[in-house]
Write a protein that holds these residues in place. Structure first.
Motif, PDB file in Angstrom:
ATOM      1  N   GLU A  62       0.811  -1.208   0.000  1.00 38.66           N
ATOM      2  CA  GLU A  62       0.000   0.000   0.000  1.00 38.66           C
ATOM      3  C   GLU A  62       0.852   1.269   0.000  1.00 38.66           C
ATOM      4  OE1 GLU A  62      -3.210   0.218  -0.388  1.00 38.66           O
ATOM      5  OE2 GLU A  62      -3.404  -1.966  -0.492  1.00 38.66           O
ATOM      6  N   LYS A  63       2.103   1.163   0.467  1.00 43.37           N
ATOM      7  CA  LYS A  63       2.958   2.342   0.501  1.00 43.37           C
ATOM      8  C   LYS A  63       3.521   2.622  -0.888  1.00 43.37           C
ATOM      9  CE  LYS A  63       4.067   2.419   5.391  1.00 43.37           C
ATOM     10  NZ  LYS A  63       5.111   2.727   6.392  1.00 43.37           N
ATOM     11  N   ASP A 100       6.979  -7.686  -9.102  1.00 45.42           N
ATOM     12  CA  ASP A 100       5.888  -7.263  -8.227  1.00 45.42           C
ATOM     13  C   ASP A 100       6.512  -6.661  -6.979  1.00 45.42           C
ATOM     14  OD1 ASP A 100       3.512  -6.774  -6.988  1.00 45.42           O
ATOM     15  OD2 ASP A 100       3.195  -8.849  -6.329  1.00 45.42           O
ATOM     16  N   LEU A 101       6.641  -5.364  -6.988  1.00 42.32           N
ATOM     17  CA  LEU A 101       7.250  -4.671  -5.856  1.00 42.32           C
ATOM     18  C   LEU A 101       6.312  -4.697  -4.654  1.00 42.32           C
ATOM     19  CD1 LEU A 101       8.599  -1.518  -7.748  1.00 42.32           C
ATOM     20  CD2 LEU A 101       9.916  -3.537  -7.062  1.00 42.32           C
ATOM     21  N   PRO A 102       6.860  -4.628  -3.451  1.00 41.05           N
ATOM     22  CA  PRO A 102       6.009  -4.596  -2.254  1.00 41.05           C
ATOM     23  C   PRO A 102       5.472  -3.195  -1.958  1.00 41.05           C
ATOM     24  CG  PRO A 102       8.306  -4.627  -1.597  1.00 41.05           C
ATOM     25  CD  PRO A 102       8.297  -4.755  -3.094  1.00 41.05           C
ATOM     26  N   PHE A 103       5.638  -2.283  -2.891  1.00 39.79           N
ATOM     27  CA  PHE A 103       5.109  -0.931  -2.765  1.00 39.79           C
ATOM     28  C   PHE A 103       4.819  -0.405  -4.165  1.00 39.79           C
ATOM     29  CE2 PHE A 103       9.801  -0.895  -2.089  1.00 39.79           C
ATOM     30  CZ  PHE A 103      10.194  -0.401  -3.326  1.00 39.79           C
ATOM     31  N   PRO A 168       2.992  11.574   4.800  1.00 38.92           N
ATOM     32  CA  PRO A 168       4.256  10.935   5.194  1.00 38.92           C
ATOM     33  C   PRO A 168       4.102   9.456   5.537  1.00 38.92           C
ATOM     34  CG  PRO A 168       4.060  13.090   6.219  1.00 38.92           C
ATOM     35  CD  PRO A 168       2.730  12.816   5.564  1.00 38.92           C
ATOM     36  N   SER A 169       2.941   9.066   6.052  1.00 36.07           N
ATOM     37  CA  SER A 169       2.762   7.670   6.448  1.00 36.07           C
ATOM     38  C   SER A 169       2.705   6.720   5.255  1.00 36.07           C
ATOM     39  CB  SER A 169       1.469   7.528   7.277  1.00 36.07           C
ATOM     40  OG  SER A 169       0.337   7.907   6.510  1.00 36.07           O
ATOM     41  N   GLU A 170       2.369   7.224   4.067  1.00 36.12           N
ATOM     42  CA  GLU A 170       2.260   6.344   2.903  1.00 36.12           C
ATOM     43  C   GLU A 170       3.506   6.340   2.030  1.00 36.12           C
ATOM     44  OE1 GLU A 170      -0.527   7.556  -0.262  1.00 36.12           O
ATOM     45  OE2 GLU A 170      -0.505   9.587   0.594  1.00 36.12           O
ATOM     46  N   VAL A 171       4.415   7.304   2.227  1.00 36.36           N
ATOM     47  CA  VAL A 171       5.564   7.465   1.336  1.00 36.36           C
ATOM     48  C   VAL A 171       6.819   6.865   1.951  1.00 36.36           C
ATOM     49  CG1 VAL A 171       7.062   9.131   0.187  1.00 36.36           C
ATOM     50  CG2 VAL A 171       4.591   9.521   0.254  1.00 36.36           C
ATOM     51  N   SER A 396      13.701  -5.229  -1.271  1.00 36.76           N
ATOM     52  CA  SER A 396      14.147  -6.327  -0.408  1.00 36.76           C
ATOM     53  C   SER A 396      14.213  -5.882   1.036  1.00 36.76           C
ATOM     54  CB  SER A 396      15.524  -6.797  -0.884  1.00 36.76           C
ATOM     55  OG  SER A 396      16.055  -7.783  -0.024  1.00 36.76           O
ATOM     56  N   ASP A 397      14.768  -4.691   1.255  1.00 34.89           N
ATOM     57  CA  ASP A 397      14.856  -4.173   2.624  1.00 34.89           C
ATOM     58  C   ASP A 397      13.475  -3.939   3.206  1.00 34.89           C
ATOM     59  OD1 ASP A 397      16.715  -2.815   4.725  1.00 34.89           O
ATOM     60  OD2 ASP A 397      15.167  -1.320   4.342  1.00 34.89           O
ATOM     61  N   PHE A 398      12.561  -3.420   2.399  1.00 38.85           N
ATOM     62  CA  PHE A 398      11.195  -3.154   2.853  1.00 38.85           C
ATOM     63  C   PHE A 398      10.496  -4.458   3.240  1.00 38.85           C
ATOM     64  CE2 PHE A 398       6.651  -2.604   2.050  1.00 38.85           C
ATOM     65  CZ  PHE A 398       6.367  -1.441   2.759  1.00 38.85           C
ATOM     66  N   SER A 399      10.649  -5.490   2.412  1.00 40.20           N
ATOM     67  CA  SER A 399      10.004  -6.776   2.691  1.00 40.20           C
ATOM     68  C   SER A 399      10.525  -7.395   3.974  1.00 40.20           C
ATOM     69  CB  SER A 399      10.208  -7.733   1.518  1.00 40.20           C
ATOM     70  OG  SER A 399       9.592  -7.246   0.354  1.00 40.20           O
ATOM     71  N   GLN A 400      11.825  -7.282   4.212  1.00 34.31           N
ATOM     72  CA  GLN A 400      12.423  -7.826   5.426  1.00 34.31           C
ATOM     73  C   GLN A 400      11.882  -7.124   6.657  1.00 34.31           C
ATOM     74  OE1 GLN A 400      16.703  -7.709   5.086  1.00 34.31           O
ATOM     75  NE2 GLN A 400      16.719  -8.879   3.165  1.00 34.31           N
ATOM     76  N   HIS A 401      11.757  -5.793   6.587  1.00 36.38           N
ATOM     77  CA  HIS A 401      11.245  -5.044   7.723  1.00 36.38           C
ATOM     78  C   HIS A 401       9.761  -5.345   7.970  1.00 36.38           C
ATOM     79  CE1 HIS A 401      14.982  -2.690   7.488  1.00 36.38           C
ATOM     80  NE2 HIS A 401      14.690  -2.284   8.719  1.00 36.38           N
ATOM     81  N   GLU A 402       9.007  -5.517   6.872  1.00 38.54           N
ATOM     82  CA  GLU A 402       7.582  -5.797   7.015  1.00 38.54           C
ATOM     83  C   GLU A 402       7.348  -7.167   7.640  1.00 38.54           C
ATOM     84  OE1 GLU A 402       4.605  -3.743   5.908  1.00 38.54           O
ATOM     85  OE2 GLU A 402       6.300  -2.502   6.553  1.00 38.54           O
ATOM     86  N   SER A 403       8.159  -8.150   7.209  1.00 38.00           N
ATOM     87  CA  SER A 403       7.992  -9.504   7.758  1.00 38.00           C
ATOM     88  C   SER A 403       8.452  -9.589   9.209  1.00 38.00           C
ATOM     89  CB  SER A 403       8.794 -10.512   6.911  1.00 38.00           C
ATOM     90  OG  SER A 403      10.182 -10.202   6.922  1.00 38.00           O
ATOM     91  N   ALA A 404       9.454  -8.730   9.562  1.00 37.44           N
ATOM     92  CA  ALA A 404       9.941  -8.719  10.950  1.00 37.44           C
ATOM     93  C   ALA A 404       8.896  -8.101  11.866  1.00 37.44           C
ATOM     94  CB  ALA A 404      11.239  -7.949  11.039  1.00 37.44           C
TER      95      ALA A 404
END
Length: 404
Positions: A62-63, A100-103, A168-171, A396-404
């Motif tokens: 969603e971001k 397929d990006l996570p954002f 700011p919360s979405e970007v 990749s960094d975003f996905s790792q943080h989201e899964s954590a």
């Protein structure tokens, strides 16, 4: 590169590139850019500030990550300032085809950065950042057309500018690819570099007021010649800037009234542009020059007035985004060059609200705001590769943080 050439044909002046906020050439740019965005898999639209934005939609997130630059130009511009950064964003979208990006990935073609038509810069990015002042709608161009009227004529809704705003919360962040507009990368023989920060900038509209009179009958002694005072001020601006390390100060425009060969100038209006990476030094420079203006006016029996003053604070790049961009360049090309930006960019506005990074491209000759503006084909290819790999690194960094 051919697309830069094609957009260079969208101009309000024959024989040179001049493209101002919401003029008809900008409409032509939107048509072409929207077509290219669509071909790259982006969903394009024009918002109520006149920004042309294309979204590569994520199926899972969603971001949004924002990438882009501006589409307007100064009079007599080159083909690459601003436009190149937008088209690099479109090319990266093509480069990312099938991912397929996570954002979401939004390519931003900001409608106005240079501040030429309404003497107010960063209108497009200010709307996206939620920093657009409604009072700006009352500003008029040289033809007495208000900004509100220009927006309405372009088919926009000036009362719905809030719809342009990203929160700011979405970007995740904003990344701007841009010509360096300077000599550092060329001297170091490096195709790209990472911006550490953008200098603060003050823009002032000033006036010296004296008394007009007949050039042949008014005695030289006792004249109140506004242009004499203004001329001394121009020299003082240069001398002051040379005396303060890192300060840039420029008088770029003068308007002399009544501007006749046989009349003593009664009024001179002029602009002052002051820049420095340290805001306190910039403000000191402005205060020093305003004080000098009053003194020089008094010496010529004139008055001095500050008609308008606007300022942009210096902005540092986001440490995390900057480090990741540096690491990406290191993997793709070799050791990154870190440098500050002496020119203003939309990133200066976006960086006040969102995490910001800038990717500079080598600029052969360093001549910008001029038809001789240049960029090398291989450097553009490098920038596309770096930015594409950077987006994947962020993903990749975003996905790792989201899964954590």
């Amino acid at each position: 590169m051919s697309r830069c050439d094609e957009l260079g044909q969208c101009s309000s002046e024959p024989g040179r590139i001049t493209r101002l906020y919401l003029d008809e050439p900008m409409r032509a740019v939107h048509v072409r850019l929207s077509e290219w965005m669509h071909q790259a898999g982006l969903s394009p639209h024009v918002d109520n500030a006149g920004n042309c934005i294309g979204r590569l939609r994520s199926q899972t997130g969603e971001k949004v990550l924002l990438v882009g630059s501006h589409l307007d130009s100064v009079p007599g511009a080159g083909r690459y300032d601003g436009v190149l950064g937008v088209l690099i964003g479109v090319a990266v979208s093509e480069w990312l085809a099938g991912c397929d990006l996570p954002f979401h990935f939004d390519v931003m073609g900001f409608s106005e950065e240079e501040g030429v038509r309404f003497k107010m810069p960063y209108l497009g990015s200010a709307a996206v950042a939620g920093r657009f002042d409604p009072e700006w709608l009352l500003r008029e161009d040289d033809k007495q057309t208000s900004m509100r009227e220009a927006m309405a004529s372009f088919g926009l809704s000036p009362d719905e500018l809030e719809s342009c705003r990203y929160t700011p919360s979405e970007v995740i962040g904003f990344v701007e690819p841009h010509l360096e507009q300077g000599p550092v990368l060329e001297r170091l023989e490096q195709p790209v570099g990472v911006v550490t920060g953008i200098v603060g900038q003050s823009r002032l509209q000033l006036a010296f007021r004296g008394e007009a009179g007949h050039a042949g009958t008014a005695p030289m002694s006792g004249r109140r010649d506004a242009l004499v005072a203004a001329s001394a001020f121009v020299q003082t601006v240069r001398d002051t800037a040379l005396s303060i390390d890192g300060l840039k100060a420029t008088v770029g425009s003068l308007r002399v009234c009544p501007n006749a060969s046989n009349v003593i100038p009664g009024v001179v209006e002029l602009t002052l542009d002051v820049r420095h990476l340290a805001d306190d030094v910039r403000r000191y420079g402005v205060d020093t020059l305003v004080d000098a203006g009053h003194s020089l006016a008094e010496a010529e029996h004139c008055t001095f007035e500050v008609l308008e003053e606007t300022a942009q604070h210096s902005v540092n790049a986001d440490a995390r985004l900057m480090t990741m961009l540096s690491d990406t360049i290191k993997e793709c090309h070799g050791g990154p060059v870190l440098l500050e930006s002496g020119a203003g960019h939309d990133a200066a506005i976006m960086g006040q609200v969102f995490p910001m990074a800038m990717l500079f491209l080598r600029h052969p000759g360093g001549v910008s705001h001029h038809p001789d503006e240049r960029v090398e084909l291989n450097d553009v290819a490098t920038a596309i590769e770096v930015l594409g790999q950077y987006v994947l690194r962020l993903a990749s960094d975003f996905s790792q943080h989201e899964s954590a």
